[in-house]
Design an enzyme around this catalytic site. Structure first.
Site, PDB file in Angstrom:
ATOM      1  N   GLY A   1      -0.152  -2.694  -2.989  1.00 36.73           N
ATOM      2  CA  GLY A   1      -1.314  -2.713  -2.997  1.00 36.73           C
ATOM      3  C   GLY A   1      -1.466  -1.787  -1.777  1.00 36.73           C
ATOM      4  O   GLY A   1      -1.208  -1.420  -0.671  1.00 36.73           O
TER       5      GLY A   1
ATOM      6  N   GLN B   1      -6.647   1.410   4.491  1.00 41.84           N
ATOM      7  CA  GLN B   1      -5.412   1.716   6.013  1.00 41.84           C
ATOM      8  C   GLN B   1      -5.042   3.455   5.654  1.00 41.84           C
ATOM      9  O   GLN B   1      -3.853   3.915   6.191  1.00 41.84           O
ATOM     10  CB  GLN B   1      -4.542   1.196   4.730  1.00 41.84           C
ATOM     11  CG  GLN B   1      -4.316  -0.583   4.424  1.00 41.84           C
ATOM     12  CD  GLN B   1      -3.682  -0.879   3.924  1.00 41.84           C
ATOM     13  OE1 GLN B   1      -3.783  -1.502   2.181  1.00 41.84           O
ATOM     14  NE2 GLN B   1      -2.204  -1.745   4.471  1.00 41.84           N
TER      15      GLN B   1
ATOM     16  N   CYS C   1       2.828  -6.336   4.650  1.00 40.15           N
ATOM     17  CA  CYS C   1       1.384  -5.703   4.513  1.00 40.15           C
ATOM     18  C   CYS C   1       2.660  -4.260   5.161  1.00 40.15           C
ATOM     19  O   CYS C   1       2.682  -3.928   6.271  1.00 40.15           O
ATOM     20  CB  CYS C   1       0.367  -6.030   5.158  1.00 40.15           C
ATOM     21  SG  CYS C   1      -0.704  -4.634   5.079  1.00 40.15           S
ATOM     22  N   LEU C   2       1.948  -3.319   4.449  1.00 41.94           N
ATOM     23  CA  LEU C   2       2.576  -1.537   4.281  1.00 41.94           C
ATOM     24  C   LEU C   2       1.764  -1.411   5.709  1.00 41.94           C
ATOM     25  O   LEU C   2       2.548  -0.421   7.010  1.00 41.94           O
ATOM     26  CB  LEU C   2       1.727  -0.822   3.837  1.00 41.94           C
ATOM     27  CG  LEU C   2       2.788  -0.784   2.353  1.00 41.94           C
ATOM     28  CD1 LEU C   2       1.540   0.179   1.274  1.00 41.94           C
ATOM     29  CD2 LEU C   2       3.392  -0.785   2.579  1.00 41.94           C
TER      30      LEU C   2
ATOM     31  N   HIS D   1      -5.566 -10.396  -0.839  1.00 39.70           N
ATOM     32  CA  HIS D   1      -4.832  -9.479   0.804  1.00 39.70           C
ATOM     33  C   HIS D   1      -5.632  -8.149   0.753  1.00 39.70           C
ATOM     34  O   HIS D   1      -6.115  -7.763   2.333  1.00 39.70           O
ATOM     35  CB  HIS D   1      -3.367  -9.492   0.554  1.00 39.70           C
ATOM     36  CG  HIS D   1      -2.449  -8.451   1.305  1.00 39.70           C
ATOM     37  ND1 HIS D   1      -1.789  -8.596   2.226  1.00 39.70           N
ATOM     38  CD2 HIS D   1      -2.727  -7.017   1.989  1.00 39.70           C
ATOM     39  CE1 HIS D   1      -1.581  -8.204   3.294  1.00 39.70           C
ATOM     40  NE2 HIS D   1      -1.873  -6.932   2.551  1.00 39.70           N
ATOM     41  N   GLU D   2      -5.426  -7.097  -0.255  1.00 40.10           N
ATOM     42  CA  GLU D   2      -6.394  -6.231  -0.300  1.00 40.10           C
ATOM     43  C   GLU D   2      -7.654  -6.165   0.027  1.00 40.10           C
ATOM     44  O   GLU D   2      -8.664  -5.434   1.099  1.00 40.10           O
ATOM     45  CB  GLU D   2      -6.174  -5.250  -1.638  1.00 40.10           C
ATOM     46  CG  GLU D   2      -4.975  -5.112  -1.588  1.00 40.10           C
ATOM     47  CD  GLU D   2      -3.700  -4.286  -0.671  1.00 40.10           C
ATOM     48  OE1 GLU D   2      -4.495  -3.526  -0.073  1.00 40.10           O
ATOM     49  OE2 GLU D   2      -2.666  -4.205  -0.464  1.00 40.10           O
TER      50      GLU D   2
ATOM     51  N   HIS E   1      -8.670  -6.116   3.163  1.00 39.35           N
ATOM     52  CA  HIS E   1      -8.695  -5.630   4.835  1.00 39.35           C
ATOM     53  C   HIS E   1     -10.168  -5.054   4.442  1.00 39.35           C
ATOM     54  O   HIS E   1     -10.823  -4.050   6.221  1.00 39.35           O
ATOM     55  CB  HIS E   1      -7.923  -4.120   3.363  1.00 39.35           C
ATOM     56  CG  HIS E   1      -6.345  -4.558   3.663  1.00 39.35           C
ATOM     57  ND1 HIS E   1      -5.571  -4.544   5.352  1.00 39.35           N
ATOM     58  CD2 HIS E   1      -5.775  -4.497   4.222  1.00 39.35           C
ATOM     59  CE1 HIS E   1      -4.439  -4.600   5.848  1.00 39.35           C
ATOM     60  NE2 HIS E   1      -4.019  -5.245   4.440  1.00 39.35           N
TER      61      HIS E   1
END
Length: 169
Positions: free
Chosen positions: A46, A51, A89-90, A132-133, A136
């Protein structure tokens, strides 16, 4: 399509609230394509536009069943039953932690063609990715919700993973 730089936790932009997409333009579609390419290149599941440094309410997710594009997403329902699972997380490379997430989530969003869609997730991993996304987009990182699991909770996590592995076989 182009790879974009994934912002990491030190970058202040990750703490800002993303703005609504008022109109889906060729630039919006280019952003979506770039986000997908960037997510796949980073081996993520995701990615939110913030991000990659763009404060727009756009999310892409692919848990292995094909890409899902969510524009201006909002959770309209979620189960009260939650589960504790490890998350990463990225934008927080090399770190993981335990977070409670709802087992089921329903989200309303526009697709890349501007059509409203309702997506119901009854699958834990997909529900976790959605939550999660979408966080953000409001400047929230999973690290804001970290919990230290008890011994009993760890046993339950291990039991659930065994069940999931058996189901996959």
């Amino acid at each position: 399509m182009a790879l974009r730089t994934i912002r990491t936790k030190e970058d202040e932009i990750l703490r800002k609230k993303s703005k609504e997409v008022k109109k889906i333009t060729p630039r919006t579609l280019e952003l979506i394509d770039d986000m997908l390419e960037t997510m796949y290149d980073a081996e993520g599941v995701g990615l939110a536009a913030v991000q990659v440094g763009v404060l727009r309410r756009v999310v892409v997710i692919d848990i292995g069943e094909g890409p899902v594009v969510l524009i201006n997403p909002e959770i309209i329902d979620k189960s009260e039953k939650e589960y504790l699972e490890i998350e990463g997380c990225l934008s927080v490379p090399g770190e993981q932690g335990f977070v409670f997430r709802p087992e089921e989530v329903t989200v309303k969003a526009l697709d890349r063609d501007g059509k409203e869609q309702i997506i119901e997730s009854k699958e834990r991993f997909f529900s976790k990715a959605i939550c999660h996304e979408l966080e953000h987009l409001d400047g929230i990182l999973y690290t804001d919700h970290l919990v230290e699991p008890s011994e009993e909770q760890m046993k339950e996590i291990i039991r659930q993973r065994k069940i999931e592995q058996e189901d996959e076989e």
